[in-house]
Write a protein that holds these residues in place. Structure first.
Motif, short mmCIF file in Angstrom:
data_model
loop_
_atom_site.label_atom_id
_atom_site.label_comp_id
_atom_site.label_asym_id
_atom_site.label_seq_id
_atom_site.Cartn_x
_atom_site.Cartn_y
_atom_site.Cartn_z
N ILE A 32 1.24 -0.67 -2.44
CA ILE A 32 2.31 -0.12 -1.29
C ILE A 32 2.69 -1.24 -0.25
N GLY A 33 2.58 -2.53 -0.94
CA GLY A 33 2.98 -3.56 0.08
C GLY A 33 4.01 -4.34 -0.57
N THR A 34 3.90 -5.52 -0.24
CA THR A 34 4.96 -6.74 -0.56
C THR A 34 4.41 -7.71 -1.43
N GLY A 35 3.14 -7.28 -2.19
CA GLY A 35 2.65 -8.37 -3.04
C GLY A 35 1.46 -9.07 -2.65
N THR A 36 0.32 -9.47 -3.25
CA THR A 36 -0.70 -9.95 -2.88
C THR A 36 -0.82 -11.44 -2.68
N PRO A 37 -1.16 -12.06 -1.31
CA PRO A 37 -0.86 -13.31 -1.25
C PRO A 37 -2.04 -14.23 -2.24
N ALA A 38 -1.53 -15.24 -2.67
CA ALA A 38 -2.28 -16.05 -3.51
C ALA A 38 -3.54 -16.55 -3.22
N TRP A 39 -3.66 -16.78 -1.85
CA TRP A 39 -5.15 -17.37 -1.17
C TRP A 39 -6.22 -16.12 -1.31
N VAL A 289 -15.23 2.49 -2.72
CA VAL A 289 -14.91 3.73 -3.31
C VAL A 289 -13.86 4.86 -2.77
N TRP A 290 -13.36 4.49 -1.70
CA TRP A 290 -12.52 5.43 -1.02
C TRP A 290 -11.05 4.93 -0.90
N HIS A 291 -11.15 3.51 -1.24
CA HIS A 291 -9.58 2.86 -0.93
C HIS A 291 -8.50 3.27 -1.86
N MET A 292 -9.02 3.53 -3.12
CA MET A 292 -7.77 3.98 -4.06
C MET A 292 -7.24 5.56 -3.82
N PRO A 293 -8.24 6.65 -3.63
CA PRO A 293 -7.88 7.64 -3.27
C PRO A 293 -7.02 7.95 -2.02
N ILE A 294 -7.38 6.97 -0.95
CA ILE A 294 -6.45 7.17 0.22
C ILE A 294 -5.09 6.52 -0.13
N ILE A 295 -5.12 5.39 -1.02
CA ILE A 295 -3.70 4.88 -1.34
C ILE A 295 -2.94 6.08 -2.04
N ASN A 296 -3.48 6.54 -3.17
CA ASN A 296 -3.14 7.59 -3.73
C ASN A 296 -2.71 8.78 -2.87
N LEU A 297 -3.39 9.20 -1.96
CA LEU A 297 -2.98 10.26 -1.10
C LEU A 297 -1.57 10.03 -0.21
N LEU A 298 -1.54 8.69 0.25
CA LEU A 298 -0.37 8.21 0.97
C LEU A 298 0.78 8.23 0.24
N ILE A 299 0.63 8.09 -1.13
CA ILE A 299 1.86 8.09 -1.99
C ILE A 299 2.22 9.26 -2.31
N VAL A 300 1.15 10.41 -2.51
CA VAL A 300 1.54 11.74 -2.94
C VAL A 300 2.03 12.42 -1.50
N MET A 301 1.81 12.12 -0.43
CA MET A 301 2.13 12.56 0.74
C MET A 301 3.56 12.22 1.18
N GLY A 302 3.86 10.99 0.53
CA GLY A 302 5.30 10.32 1.00
C GLY A 302 5.17 9.47 2.13
N PHE A 303 3.78 8.79 2.36
CA PHE A 303 3.86 7.90 3.45
C PHE A 303 3.03 6.51 2.80
N PRO A 304 3.86 5.96 2.02
CA PRO A 304 3.14 4.86 1.39
C PRO A 304 3.17 3.25 2.32
N ASP A 305 2.38 3.47 3.33
CA ASP A 305 2.39 2.36 4.54
C ASP A 305 0.98 1.73 4.24
N PRO A 306 1.17 0.25 4.34
CA PRO A 306 -0.35 -0.28 4.35
C PRO A 306 -0.72 -0.24 5.75
N ALA A 307 -0.06 -0.19 6.67
CA ALA A 307 -0.68 0.14 8.29
C ALA A 307 -1.23 1.46 8.28
N LEU A 308 -1.03 2.34 7.61
CA LEU A 308 -1.84 3.52 7.73
C LEU A 308 -2.91 3.52 6.68
N ALA A 309 -2.74 2.66 5.84
CA ALA A 309 -3.81 2.85 4.40
C ALA A 309 -5.19 2.19 5.00
N ILE A 310 -5.18 0.96 5.78
CA ILE A 310 -6.49 0.44 6.06
C ILE A 310 -7.41 1.34 7.15
#
Length: 356
Positions: A32-39, A289-310
């Motif tokens: 739900i972001g702009t791509g992972t930094p290489a570092w 263990v919780w980060h992927m359910p949270i990411i999926n929840l935001l996508i399902v609810m229509g709010f795929p925003d990294p600022a909310l996910a963290i």
């Protein structure tokens, strides 16, 4: 049985939180972001978890080879795993609706049962349109961890009854499968190649755990030289930029042997070679263990925003720690006794450290 001992004063709990946040940031930016930094990808969290687990869990069993070992492992993993399985189920029902549960109770029960036992990698095709397509895909590593916990008593038995070099020999065999398996073990079973099954077991990843076991076995030799370990960053940079092949590769969790050895050295330095800062809470497992359910929840609810996910991931991890994990761990009996020695002092033969 020889006791496995190392300083109590260390930064391992902080490091586990850093590793978990690395995985969170990689998956958040990828989905739900702009791509992972290489570092960020140059310091992968999952191999680091495997290394630290090998270090701690092997020491834990060697110091308490009885039923406490399995009780402690259960209390560390499964209460929080049950809670996050409920969270994943809620995400699926928000996407599919309660009528879908009524229409397919067996499918939902099978998925939930797999999540709280030994089938965390199981994801029915029916859920492929939920979020990123896998409700909690990161949990395949939990399957690997559990199988490693079961393997440790067997490995220790082999060391005592077969060969004292069992850890090194098994690690070498695991690395050989890790390198050659994707191309050689292609025999298909139930629609998947054989290596795909081995890739959710310590057979493929055991060499990373093995590095941790060998580190604690050779701690008396390692500790006096920790001050030199930051030098490992120099070849890591070179390998990250130009390396390839089984020795130098860096591609997500697919790491070359020498790159991983350098990475393990940095982890040991950060854990034991600098001043220890106690962590009063441990949200690393909950974060992971919780980060992927949270990411999926935001996508399902229509709010795929990294600022909310963290912040949501951190909040869920805090609830998991204070409401489930900490009370469960209060029942845990220590399997590694503490000492007061600081890492700056060379370890003595009878020194031992933190809990497994």
């Amino acid at each position: 049985m020889t006791k496995m001992r190392f300083p109590r004063a260390n930064n391992l709990e902080w490091l586990r939180l850093v590793f978990a946040m690395q995985v969170v940031l990689v998956h958040t930016t990828a989905h739900i972001g702009t791509g992972t930094p290489a570092w960020l990808a140059a310091f992968p969290g999952v191999p680091a978890f495997f290394f630290v687990s090998g270090f701690l869990i092997y020491a834990s069993y060697c110091n308490a080879p009885d039923r406490r070992y399995f009780e402690n492992r259960f209390l560390r993993l499964f209460p929080a795993l049950f809670l996050v399985a409920i969270g994943g189920l809620i995400v699926a029902l928000l996407a599919k609706g309660l009528p879908d549960l009524a229409a397919r109770p067996g499918l939902y029960f099978g998925w939930f049962f797999s999540q709280v036992t030994l089938g965390q990698a199981f994801n029915p095709a029916h859920f492929r349109d939920v979020g990123v397509g896998v409700i909690n895909g990161s949990l395949w590593t939990i399957t690997v961890e559990i199988l490693f916990y079961v393997a440790v008593p067997v490995i220790v038995w082999m060391e005592r009854n077969v060969t004292k070099h069992a850890v090194a020999l098994l690690s070498g065999a695991s690395f050989a499968i890790y390198v050659a398996g994707p191309a050689a073990l292609t025999f298909r079973l139930a629609g998947k190649g054989l290596y795909e099954y081995l890739a959710i077991t310590p057979i493929a990843w055991g060499w990373m755990f093995g590095f941790g076991m060998l580190a604690v076995k050779n701690w008396s030799r390692i500790a006096p030289n920790l001050k030199y370990f930051p030098i490992a960053l120099v070849p890591m940079v070179a390998m990250a930029l130009y390396g390839s092949g089984p020795l130098f590769n860096l591609s997500g969790e697919r790491m070359g042997l020498l790159y991983f050895a350098c990475y393990a050295g940095l982890i040991l330095y950060a854990a034991f070679g600098i001043r220890a800062f106690p962590l009063r809470f441990d949200i690393s497992y909950g974060t992971y263990v919780w980060h992927m359910p949270i990411i999926n929840l935001l996508i399902v609810m229509g709010f795929p925003d990294p600022a909310l996910a963290i912040p949501l991931v951190v909040a869920a991890a805090a609830v998991s720690w204070f409401c489930v994990e900490k009370p469960a761990l209060a029942l845990k009996r220590k399997s590694i006794k503490p000492v007061e020695d600081e890492v700056a002092r060379p370890p003595q033969p009878e020194m031992e450290g933190v809990r497994g």
